[in-house]
Design a protein around this motif. Structure first.
Motif, PDB file in Angstrom:
ATOM      1  N   ASN A   1      40.854  50.717  43.686  1.00 58.07           N
ATOM      2  CA  ASN A   1      41.788  49.587  43.647  1.00 58.07           C
ATOM      3  C   ASN A   1      42.985  49.861  44.538  1.00 58.07           C
TER       4      ASN A   1
ATOM      5  N   LYS B   1      41.982  49.403  47.931  1.00 57.58           N
ATOM      6  CA  LYS B   1      41.542  48.037  48.233  1.00 57.58           C
ATOM      7  C   LYS B   1      42.723  47.082  48.372  1.00 57.58           C
TER       8      LYS B   1
ATOM      9  N   ASP C   1      49.844  53.991  44.275  1.00 54.05           N
ATOM     10  CA  ASP C   1      49.459  53.559  45.633  1.00 54.05           C
ATOM     11  C   ASP C   1      50.640  52.905  46.324  1.00 54.05           C
TER      12      ASP C   1
ATOM     13  N   ARG D   1      41.293  38.299  37.566  1.00 49.63           N
ATOM     14  CA  ARG D   1      41.554  38.640  38.975  1.00 49.63           C
ATOM     15  C   ARG D   1      42.776  37.870  39.394  1.00 49.63           C
ATOM     16  N   LEU D   2      43.533  38.420  40.327  1.00 45.98           N
ATOM     17  CA  LEU D   2      44.741  37.746  40.770  1.00 45.98           C
ATOM     18  C   LEU D   2      44.570  37.123  42.156  1.00 45.98           C
ATOM     19  N   HIS D   3      43.408  37.370  42.738  1.00 51.28           N
ATOM     20  CA  HIS D   3      43.228  36.889  44.117  1.00 51.28           C
ATOM     21  C   HIS D   3      41.899  36.166  44.279  1.00 51.28           C
TER      22      HIS D   3
ATOM     23  N   GLY E   1      36.777  41.422  38.687  1.00 51.83           N
ATOM     24  CA  GLY E   1      37.829  41.414  37.645  1.00 51.83           C
ATOM     25  C   GLY E   1      37.415  42.202  36.419  1.00 51.83           C
TER      26      GLY E   1
ATOM     27  N   LEU F   1      39.532  47.054  35.808  1.00 57.51           N
ATOM     28  CA  LEU F   1      40.612  47.563  34.943  1.00 57.51           C
ATOM     29  C   LEU F   1      40.243  47.420  33.461  1.00 57.51           C
TER      30      LEU F   1
HETATM   31  P1  ADP Z   1      38.467  43.784  40.548  1.00 59.05           P
HETATM   32  O1  ADP Z   1      37.174  44.219  40.041  1.00 59.05           O
HETATM   33  O2  ADP Z   1      38.532  42.358  40.957  1.00 59.05           O
HETATM   34  O3  ADP Z   1      39.216  44.702  41.369  1.00 59.05           O
HETATM   35  P2  ADP Z   1      40.148  44.734  38.524  1.00 59.05           P
HETATM   36  O4  ADP Z   1      39.918  44.535  37.099  1.00 59.05           O
HETATM   37  O5  ADP Z   1      39.922  46.067  39.077  1.00 59.05           O
HETATM   38  O6  ADP Z   1      39.265  43.641  39.245  1.00 59.05           O
HETATM   39  O7  ADP Z   1      41.551  44.245  38.885  1.00 59.05           O
HETATM   40  C1  ADP Z   1      42.024  43.053  38.349  1.00 59.05           C
HETATM   41  C2  ADP Z   1      43.030  42.495  39.314  1.00 59.05           C
HETATM   42  O8  ADP Z   1      44.208  43.252  39.281  1.00 59.05           O
HETATM   43  C3  ADP Z   1      42.657  42.564  40.702  1.00 59.05           C
HETATM   44  O9  ADP Z   1      41.957  41.366  41.058  1.00 59.05           O
HETATM   45  C4  ADP Z   1      43.950  42.604  41.461  1.00 59.05           C
HETATM   46  O10 ADP Z   1      44.472  41.298  41.645  1.00 59.05           O
HETATM   47  C5  ADP Z   1      44.826  43.357  40.559  1.00 59.05           C
HETATM   48  N1  ADP Z   1      44.850  44.740  40.950  1.00 59.05           N
HETATM   49  C6  ADP Z   1      44.160  45.774  40.427  1.00 59.05           C
HETATM   50  N2  ADP Z   1      44.525  46.938  40.995  1.00 59.05           N
HETATM   51  C7  ADP Z   1      45.497  46.641  41.846  1.00 59.05           C
HETATM   52  C8  ADP Z   1      46.307  47.444  42.711  1.00 59.05           C
HETATM   53  N3  ADP Z   1      46.183  48.748  42.831  1.00 59.05           N
HETATM   54  N4  ADP Z   1      47.241  46.799  43.483  1.00 59.05           N
HETATM   55  C9  ADP Z   1      47.407  45.450  43.390  1.00 59.05           C
HETATM   56  N5  ADP Z   1      46.679  44.686  42.585  1.00 59.05           N
HETATM   57  C10 ADP Z   1      45.716  45.248  41.819  1.00 59.05           C
END
Ligand code: ADP
Length: 774
Positions: A675, A678, A705, A724-726, A735, A738
């Motif tokens: 993450n 990414k 990070d 997911r935020l994007h 999503g 985490l």
């Molecule tokens: P994904 O599998 O889409 O990465 P995650 O559950 O890992 O989903 O993450 C959920 C959301 O949290 C991500 O879509 C992203 O928007 C945000 N996110 C997770 N890790 C980070 C990070 N290191 N920096 C910024 N945003 C993050």
């Protein structure tokens, strides 16, 4: 008896030897003619005095003269007799019979006998008759009397003498003044030599020696007696030197002791006067103050001239003078003690508070002989009095303050007791309720009055919740009263007045009396009905939740697992369609085929993730100590491609080991690191740093990070599934990453959270149990 009856007329010319027999017979005094061979001729007087036989008109004859006397007397007479046989006149004083009076014996040479043998005359003159009267008289006065011969041997004593000297008449008779057994001493304790004894001194000088003090030792009671000794010599008419001495002595031991005591107390009194800070003075009967007054002079510095008569008043403080004069005049007029306090000027000019006292000394005739007075320095007393007054005032103030405090405390405690939501009981040593607050009464349905004075255990604590009887010795409240230990009980019941149990939690604290002994206990009781109901509800909810969670997990698992099979079929046929018909149908059909392929791929990845999530914790492999460093190396391998493509860096400093399941932990770290790589900011190369530190029983791991960051409102939500935020187009992902991370951390008993601001990178925190050190 005539005065001429001594030896001298016998030697006077005019008498011839032929007259001797006639003289012998005619004399009224006992007379003995003793020859050198011991034969004695006695005149009738001697026969009467010395033998039991009836007197012969011509006198009697005895072969051994010594038989006529007691051995002692014979012993005494032998010397003078021998002297007379050798031509010398000699004398001795003897007492012929015990208790008899003193007899003066004169031994004189006589004309030789028919055969020319030497002969002597012994003339006995009893001198005792008047003496015995004197002895008795002295005895009546308690005076000891001893009649002593010319050699100071005791011839006769009166009963007082035996009493005073502690010796019997027999012990005394014959003892002389030189005898060392007297152990005589002078009043200063020095030995009193026998030759200076008054009797010897009187015998030597012919003078009466009066009132000589002398100490003698009495062996029988074993004590010392003090005597006053007077020795009166007796010189016979016509003699130059005394023949006898009468020693009269009085026992003055008691007087001596009294005098010694008196001297001691006088000495003490004197030291007292000297040691005291007092001034001692005296005044004439009429109150006149005259010199010398050394004490007064030393204190006031006044000269004799200035203090005499009324001058002393000048040393008294002007303000105190009038009162002083008045008191002194009243005392001298009424002859009553004088007592006044005034300030007296000391030699250095300062005034000292003084108490003056004086008493009149009355003589035998009832007249005042003088006044004796003292001035006592009262400074210390005044200071002490002031200090005492101050101390009292201070004490009073403190008592008042303390009383106020106490009243406040009492009011406060009463308020507290009344207002407290908790029930509060006070119990005495017997377990009888001594107080109860309204809350306690309300809780158990009694009035406060009903509870006070009753055994608390019997009234409200008699049975357990399940109906079993509650023996007193098992009761924690009772135990605290016994052993003074505070106890806390979380689950118990007390019985309501209406007969149902009230669930309670309580704390029992011992109370103590002033001596520190346990005097009872205070019980603070909480009605836990509500709490227990809430807890029961909570338990239900949790149970339900856990059950539905399990159901859901089961469903997710089963669904994703079972979905894989039809998906594989759809996927295989889609693949087949593409391979066989792509480019043979119209372009729209090709487009549809592509959509189908895409959807199958996405669905596969979704199902994979879901399955991965549902699988967390399902395998029953044991937890093991796992080196974080090793995990990081493996994670680096997992993200190698991303690192190489994106030009990012991964650094770590993780010297700790955690207790966990290595495959899950690897998945956790890989998710977080990827993450971090990414969600990179456009303007900088991605950089991820992993650190660990020890935090009690846990290892605290941070994954930091420098990416795009997360707005605070999403800090919790990002851990939910499918959050997911994007847009997928911006950043790929389902999503689920985490959500899986959180599940893994919680499975290990740890926590996960994040710190981040948009544009400033993110730091993910997680705690994992530390591996036990082996
Ligand atoms: P994904 O599998 O889409 O990465 P995650 O559950 O890992 O989903 O993450 C959920 C959301 O949290 C991500 O879509 C992203 O928007 C945000 N996110 C997770 N890790 C980070 C990070 N290191 N920096 C910024 N945003 C993050």
């Amino acid at each position: 008896m005539t005065d001429q009856s001594d030896s001298r007329p016998l030697t006077r010319p005019g008498f011839s030897g032929a007259d001797a027999p006639a003289l012998l017979l005619a004399l009224p005094d006992p007379l003995l003619l003793i020859a050198a061979d011991g034969t004695a001729h006695l005149n009738p007087a001697a026969q009467t005095a010395l033998t039991d036989a009836a007197p012969q008109p011509g006198g009697g004859r005895v072969t051994g003269w010594t038989a006529l006397f007691t051995p002692e007397v014979a012993g005494v007479l032998r010397g003078p007799l021998e002297a007379a046989l050798e031509g010398q006149t000699a004398r001795a004083s003897v007492v012929l019979r015990p208790g008899g009076s003193v007899t003066l014996v004169t031994a004189a040479p006589a004309a030789p006998g028919p055969d020319g043998e030497a002969r002597a005359l012994l003339h006995l003159r009893e001198t005792g008759a008047p003496l015995s009267v004197a002895l008795d008289f002295m005895d009546g006065l308690g005076l000891g009397v001893a009649v002593q011969g010319h050699d100071s041997r005791i011839l006769q004593v009166n009963p007082s003498a035996t009493r005073i000297l502690g010796l019997s008449e027999a012990q005394l008779s014959g003892r002389d003044s030189l005898d060392p057994r007297w152990r005589a001493i002078h009043p200063d304790g020095l030995p009193f030599p026998g030759d200076t004894h008054p009797s010897n001194a009187a015998l030597r000088s012919g003078q009466t020696i009066r009132d000589v003090p002398m100490g003698i030792y009495r062996p029988e009671p074993g004590d010392w007696r003090w005597l006053h000794v007077t020795a009166i010599p007796h010189t016979l008419p016509g003699q130059d030197t005394p023949e006898q001495v009468t020693t009269v002595f009085a026992d003055v031991t008691d007087r001596y002791r009294m005098e010694a005591d008196l001297r001691g107390s006088e000495q003490r009194f004197r030291s007292l006067v000297e040691a005291t800070t007092q001034i001692v003075w005296d005044a004439h009967p009429d109150g006149t103050f005259l010199p010398p007054q050394p004490g007064w002079e030393a204190f006031t510095g006044q000269s004799e001239a200035s203090y005499s008569y009324a001058g002393w008043l000048n040393a008294v403080h002007p303000e105190d003078r009038a009162r002083t004069i008045e008191c002194w005049q009243r005392a001298t007029l009424t002859r009553q003690p004088y007592l006044v306090e005034h300030r007296l000027r000391r030699a250095d000019g300062t005034y000292v508070p003084m108490q003056a006292r004086a008493v009149p000394v009355i003589d035998d005739g009832g007249q005042i002989r003088e006044w004796v007075g003292t001035h006592t320095d009262m400074s210390d007393v005044r200071e002490a009095q002031q200090a005492l007054i101050d101390l009292n005032a201070d004490l009073e103030r403190r008592v008042q303050a303390r009383t106020l405090d106490l009243a406040n405390v009492t009011r406060f405690s009463t308020l507290l007791l009344t207002a407290a939501g908790e029930g509060i009981f006070g119990l005495d040593l017997r377990g009888v309720t001594t107080f109860a607050n309204p809350a306690a009464a309300r809780m158990l349905g009694y009035s406060v009055e009903r509870m006070i004075g009753h055994s608390q255990h019997e009234l409200v604590h008699h049975h357990h919740a399940d109906g079993r009887e509650y023996p007193l010795h098992d009761c924690p409240i009772h135990q605290t009263i016994q052993d003074g230990q505070t106890r806390r009980v979380d689950h118990d019941v007390m019985w309501h007045a209406q007969g149902y149990p009230v669930p309670v939690a309580y704390v029992v604290t011992p109370t103590h009396d002033e001596a520190g002994a346990v005097s009872g206990a205070v019980v603070m009781v909480q009605d836990t009905t509500e709490r227990e109901r809430a807890q029961a509800q909570l338990r239900d909810v949790i149970e339900n939740l856990e059950r539905s969670n399990q159901d859901l997990e089961q469903f997710a698992y089963v669904a994703s697992h079972d979905l894989q099979e039809p998906l594989r079929t759809v996927g295989s046929y889609t693949e087949l369609l593409v391979r066989r018909y792509q480019g043979q149908l119209d372009p729209r059909a090709d487009q549809y085929l592509h959509y189908m392929q895409d959807a199958v791929t996405r669905m596969r990845s979704l199902i994979q993730d879901l399955l991965g999530f549902a699988r967390v914790g399902r395998q029953e492999t044991p937890l093991e100590p796992t080196d974080l460093g090793g995990l990081l190396r493996a994670a680096e391998q997992n993200v190698r491609a991303t690192l190489e493509q994106g030009g990012g860096t991964l650094e770590w400093h993780t010297p700790h080991a955690v207790l966990g399941r290595p495959s899950l932990l690897l998945q956790l770290l890989t998710n977080l690191i990827s993450n971090g790589l990414k969600f990179r900011a456009e303007d900088r190369l991605p950089r991820v740093q992993v650190r660990s530190e020890l935090d009690g029983e846990f290892v605290h791991v941070t994954v930091q990070d420098n990416g795009i960051g997360i707005a605070p409102e999403y800090h919790t939500r990002v851990f939910d599934i499918f959050q997911r935020l994007h847009l997928r187009e911006t950043f790929a992902g389902n999503g689920m990453g985490l959500a899986i991370c959180r599940k893994i951390v919680e499975f290990h008993g740890g926590r996960i959270w994040l710190e981040s601001l948009p544009g400033q990178g993110s730091t993910f925190h997680l705690t994992l149990p530390v591996a036990p050190t082996s």
